[in-house]
Scaffold this motif. Structure first.
Motif, short mmCIF file in Angstrom:
data_model
loop_
_atom_site.label_atom_id
_atom_site.label_comp_id
_atom_site.label_asym_id
_atom_site.label_seq_id
_atom_site.Cartn_x
_atom_site.Cartn_y
_atom_site.Cartn_z
N CYS A 6 0.89 -1.16 0.00
CA CYS A 6 0.00 0.00 0.00
C CYS A 6 0.93 1.21 0.00
O CYS A 6 1.66 1.43 0.96
CB CYS A 6 -0.87 -0.01 1.26
N TYR A 7 0.92 1.96 -1.08
CA TYR A 7 1.87 3.06 -1.20
C TYR A 7 1.51 4.26 -0.33
O TYR A 7 2.38 4.98 0.12
CB TYR A 7 2.04 3.48 -2.66
N CYS A 8 0.25 4.47 -0.06
CA CYS A 8 -0.14 5.60 0.79
C CYS A 8 0.40 5.45 2.22
O CYS A 8 0.81 6.43 2.84
CB CYS A 8 -1.66 5.75 0.83
N TYR A 9 0.39 4.22 2.73
CA TYR A 9 0.80 3.97 4.11
C TYR A 9 2.08 3.15 4.21
O TYR A 9 2.52 2.83 5.31
CB TYR A 9 -0.33 3.29 4.89
N LEU A 16 0.97 -7.11 5.90
CA LEU A 16 -0.47 -7.21 6.05
C LEU A 16 -0.91 -8.67 6.15
O LEU A 16 -1.81 -9.00 6.93
CB LEU A 16 -1.19 -6.52 4.89
N LYS A 17 -0.26 -9.55 5.40
CA LYS A 17 -0.58 -10.98 5.47
C LYS A 17 -0.27 -11.52 6.86
O LYS A 17 -1.04 -12.31 7.42
CB LYS A 17 0.19 -11.77 4.42
N ASP A 18 0.85 -11.09 7.44
CA ASP A 18 1.19 -11.52 8.81
C ASP A 18 0.10 -11.12 9.79
O ASP A 18 -0.30 -11.90 10.64
CB ASP A 18 2.53 -10.94 9.24
N GLN A 32 -8.45 -3.94 8.33
CA GLN A 32 -8.29 -2.53 8.70
C GLN A 32 -8.60 -2.27 10.17
O GLN A 32 -8.21 -1.23 10.70
CB GLN A 32 -9.16 -1.64 7.80
N GLU A 33 -9.26 -3.18 10.84
CA GLU A 33 -9.49 -3.03 12.27
C GLU A 33 -8.20 -3.22 13.07
O GLU A 33 -8.11 -2.82 14.22
CB GLU A 33 -10.53 -4.04 12.75
N GLY A 38 -4.78 1.44 3.07
CA GLY A 38 -5.87 1.50 2.10
C GLY A 38 -6.99 2.45 2.40
O GLY A 38 -8.12 2.21 1.96
N GLN A 39 -6.74 3.54 3.10
CA GLN A 39 -7.82 4.47 3.41
C GLN A 39 -7.74 5.76 2.60
O GLN A 39 -8.60 6.61 2.76
CB GLN A 39 -7.83 4.77 4.90
N ASN A 40 -6.75 5.89 1.75
CA ASN A 40 -6.66 7.07 0.89
C ASN A 40 -7.12 6.74 -0.52
O ASN A 40 -8.30 6.81 -0.80
CB ASN A 40 -5.24 7.64 0.88
#
Length: 72
Positions: A6-9, A16-18, A32-33, A38-40
């Motif tokens: 995710c380039y924004c963050y 993320l898989k971990d 995301q919890e 991925g929020q931009n």
């Protein structure tokens, strides 16, 4: 050039898989919890969904959201 984050963050799909593996998250919203991504622009969403579905963490092809809804 591989697509692997995710380039924004700057969250790699491997990281993320971990988190998904550790928490049992099986959707973008559930993941995301536990971690910020991925929020931009949300361009990573199809990649993260593919990662959640297949375990892949690096991609050579462009994946669009329509691709993932057509091939769950």
């Amino acid at each position: 050039m591989p697509i692997d984050r995710c380039y924004c963050y700057q969250q790699t799909f491997a990281a993320l898989k971990d988190v998904a593996d550790d928490t049992g998250a099986t959707s973008i919203e559930a993941l995301q919890e536990h971690v910020l991504f991925g929020q931009n622009c949300e361009l990573c969403h199809p990649y993260v969904q593919r990662m959640l579905d297949t375990g892949e963490t690096s991609f050579e092809e462009v994946i669009r959201a329509d691709d993932e809804t057509a091939n769950p």
